[in-house]
Motif scaffolding. Structure first.
Motif, PDB file in Angstrom:
ATOM      1  N   ALA A 213       0.670  -1.480  -0.456  1.00  0.00           N
ATOM      2  CA  ALA A 213      -0.603   0.256   0.364  1.00  0.00           C
ATOM      3  C   ALA A 213       0.738   1.276  -0.462  1.00  0.00           C
ATOM      4  O   ALA A 213       1.788   0.951   0.399  1.00  0.00           O
ATOM      5  N   ASP A 214       0.235   2.638  -0.578  1.00  0.00           N
ATOM      6  CA  ASP A 214       0.995   3.507  -0.138  1.00  0.00           C
ATOM      7  C   ASP A 214       1.351   3.996   0.841  1.00  0.00           C
ATOM      8  O   ASP A 214       0.408   3.543   1.717  1.00  0.00           O
ATOM      9  N   ARG A 215       2.380   4.450   1.012  1.00  0.00           N
ATOM     10  CA  ARG A 215       2.591   4.813   2.701  1.00  0.00           C
ATOM     11  C   ARG A 215       2.002   5.228   3.569  1.00  0.00           C
ATOM     12  O   ARG A 215       1.409   5.637   4.570  1.00  0.00           O
ATOM     13  N   GLU A 216       1.888   6.936   2.893  1.00  0.00           N
ATOM     14  CA  GLU A 216       0.904   8.093   3.874  1.00  0.00           C
ATOM     15  C   GLU A 216      -0.424   7.311   3.630  1.00  0.00           C
ATOM     16  O   GLU A 216      -1.105   6.889   5.018  1.00  0.00           O
ATOM     17  N   ARG A 217      -0.821   6.456   2.744  1.00  0.00           N
ATOM     18  CA  ARG A 217      -2.144   5.820   3.359  1.00  0.00           C
ATOM     19  C   ARG A 217      -2.700   5.294   3.777  1.00  0.00           C
ATOM     20  O   ARG A 217      -3.617   4.998   4.629  1.00  0.00           O
ATOM     21  N   ARG A 219      -0.791   4.995   6.455  1.00  0.00           N
ATOM     22  CA  ARG A 219      -0.554   6.063   7.594  1.00  0.00           C
ATOM     23  C   ARG A 219      -2.091   5.753   8.181  1.00  0.00           C
ATOM     24  O   ARG A 219      -2.211   6.447   9.272  1.00  0.00           O
ATOM     25  N   GLU A 330      -7.461  -0.833  -8.350  1.00  0.00           N
ATOM     26  CA  GLU A 330      -8.246   0.733  -8.290  1.00  0.00           C
ATOM     27  C   GLU A 330      -9.666   0.401  -8.213  1.00  0.00           C
ATOM     28  O   GLU A 330     -10.259   1.114  -7.514  1.00  0.00           O
ATOM     29  N   LEU A 341      -6.904   1.674  -0.165  1.00  0.00           N
ATOM     30  CA  LEU A 341      -5.061   0.900  -0.038  1.00  0.00           C
ATOM     31  C   LEU A 341      -5.516  -0.108  -1.290  1.00  0.00           C
ATOM     32  O   LEU A 341      -5.735  -1.045  -1.087  1.00  0.00           O
ATOM     33  N   ALA A 343      -3.647  -2.288  -3.002  1.00  0.00           N
ATOM     34  CA  ALA A 343      -2.392  -3.126  -2.464  1.00  0.00           C
ATOM     35  C   ALA A 343      -3.119  -5.215  -1.938  1.00  0.00           C
ATOM     36  O   ALA A 343      -4.530  -5.449  -2.526  1.00  0.00           O
ATOM     37  N   THR A 348      -0.627  -6.188   3.358  1.00  0.00           N
ATOM     38  CA  THR A 348      -1.613  -4.910   4.047  1.00  0.00           C
ATOM     39  C   THR A 348      -2.109  -5.673   5.128  1.00  0.00           C
ATOM     40  O   THR A 348      -1.555  -4.514   6.110  1.00  0.00           O
TER      41      THR A 348
END
Length: 499
Positions: A213-217, A219, A330, A341, A343, A348
């Motif tokens: 997953a995207d790191r910011e999402r 978090r 997506e 996410l 991913a 995840t």
């Protein structure tokens, strides 16, 4: 460049038998063979090529729709890592596969369809079974596959084949994009020779990644879960395809978050797991639906969030409910205005578990989960033991069978009233023990699908539950199961509601 002069059909079969997939270091052949019924349009091309390649198994079904269902069920049992190709003649042989194509695409399951097509050179048109149009000569019944295929192409020249095959494999092996892939093969082009590069026929391994997953999402997702008072996780089929069931068990054991299952996600946890509230939505349990009604955070993993699990978006009544999704696709991840996410489910869930160290749902919420689960289990026992017949209630039949089967045995179903009762009542103990085709809920899938399940794992007993309507619609593959030596146990439930 070294080349090999063969017909287009010979090149196709030589390519298919050397395609492999690899995930987590495990490498297996992607295609287990070809199902097909031969006639004009494929016998002189693909028919000859298969006869010349006895190491690439050919199977004879009784119906073209059924053979696609067999391939779809086989792919589902293999978590989308294996499938079959299916070939047909032109005309009705091809269009018989349309329903199977839709079933595959809607359920996000890979199958390669190779319908014969009309002559590309046109000088003999119109041929038998050709669809004519006053507006164009570049159309056939195979164009009907376009909306139900994730990739569609017509091979009008033999030198187009390599490029189409690589695109086909890209889609078939993609966890996000997979579904039916259709390559329409004009009958004259199948038999035309061309100098194909030898590299096309070499072993090719398609790696199946586990995207994080995207790191910011991620978090933000951790913040949302920590802030939630009444979180609920919905387990969909993508969780099982990702082989994330053990990761899910670790995640919910640590956090105490309850789990509700879609039709495709049933079996993500054993039925008696403390966090498993069973089926959700229109065909769901009271336990899961009460928790869903009041959930302030819904974590949807590997699910399309269709109308049945969401009760047409009415299942979640909390005024401030938020949605967090984990999905490789997506399109699915963004549904319900969720925090998406995009991913792999397994990786995840593991990352979320590590980031949520020290978090656990409150004691009063845990107690409510346990109480609702116990109440529902008592209701299941009541429905299994009604004893008000004869005739027996459908729930009693399910209960007798459920208590009889082994923990690794598989129940197969698709349409009618049975899926609703099975979803809420069947006690699944293995991630592959419950095989419901409910994305398309296709009548006629059951027996053919049961054969696909049995071929995927002959070590399991397979129990096909089918209503009288679905049985009458397509029981032909009983003959095929006998022909191939695969045992099926078929239960026909006749409620006199059809025919």
């Amino acid at each position: 460049m070294r080349t090999r002069r063969v017909t287009m059909a010979q090149a196709l079969i030589a390519f298919l038998k050397n395609q492999y997939v690899e995930r987590d270091g495990r490498e297996i052949p992607f295609f287990a063979g070809v199902w097909g019924i031969f006639g004009h349009g494929n016998v002189a091309g693909i028919g000859q090529a298969l006869q010349q390649n006895p190491d690439f198994r050919y199977y004879l079904p009784r119906n073209e729709q059924a053979m696609v269902h067999i391939a779809v069920a086989f792919a589902k049992m293999h978590n989308r890592l294996r499938t079959f190709a299916c070939t047909s003649s032109i005309g009705p042989g091809a269009t018989n596969m349309l329903t199977g194509a839709a079933t595959a695409t809607i359920n996000r399951l890979p199958v390669l369809l190779l319908p014969g097509d009309i002559f590309a050179r046109r000088n003999v048109a119109p041929v038998l079974q050709q669809l004519e149009s006053e507006h164009t000569q570049d159309i056939s019944v195979n164009d009907a596959f376009r909306p139900v295929s994730r990739y569609w192409d017509r091979i009008s020249r033999p030198d187009q084949l390599p490029f189409a095959l690589l695109e086909a494999m890209r889609v078939l092996t993609s966890p996000a994009d997979t579904g039916a892939v259709t390559l329409a093969l004009p009958q004259d082009v199948q038999t035309e020779a061309w100098d194909y590069p030898e590299e096309l026929f070499e072993k090719r391994v398609w790696h199946i990644p586990r995207p994080p997953a995207d790191r910011e999402r991620l978090r933000r997702a951790v913040q949302w879960i920590r802030a939630a008072k009444r979180p609920l996780l919905i387990a969909g089929g993508g969780l099982i395809y990702s082989e994330a069931t053990e990761a899910l068990a670790r995640f919910v054991a640590q956090t105490g978050i309850p789990v509700a299952e879609t039709q495709a996600g049933k079996g993500s946890l054993p039925f008696d797991h403390p966090q498993n509230l069973g089926a959700i939505g229109v065909t769901g349990t009271r336990a899961a639906n009460v928790i869903a009604r009041d959930a302030d955070l819904v974590i949807a993993v590997g699910t399309r969030l269709g109308d049945f699990p969401t009760a047409s978006k009415t299942a979640f009544q909390h005024p401030e409910v938020r949605f967090l999704t984990i999905n490789v696709a997506e399109m699915d991840a963004y549904k319900h205005a969720a925090l998406p996410l995009v991913a792999d489910a397994r990786i995840t869930l593991e990352e979320l578990r590590e980031a949520l160290a020290g978090y656990r749902v409150a004691a009063d919420y845990a107690a409510e989960i346990a109480r609702l689960k116990a109440e529902w289990e008592a209701e299941v026992e009541r429905l299994f033991d009604l004893r008000h017949g004869p005739p027996m209630a459908q729930s009693e039949v399910i209960g007798v069978l459920n208590r009889f089967v082994g923990p690794r045995d598989v129940v197969v179903c698709a349409a009618g009233s049975l899926p609703g009762d099975l979803h809420k009542l069947w006690r699944t103990r293995d991630p592959k023990g419950y095989h419901l085709e409910y994305g398309y809920s296709c009548m006629g899938y059951e027996i053919a699908g049961g054969l696909g399940v049995k071929m995927a794992d002959p070590s399991r007993e397979v129990y096909v539950l089918v209503g009288d309507g679905s049985y009458l619609m397509m029981s032909s593959e009983i003959v095929t199961s006998i022909q191939e030596g695969y045992k099926l146990v078929i239960l026909v439930l006749d409620n006199h509601g059809f025919g």
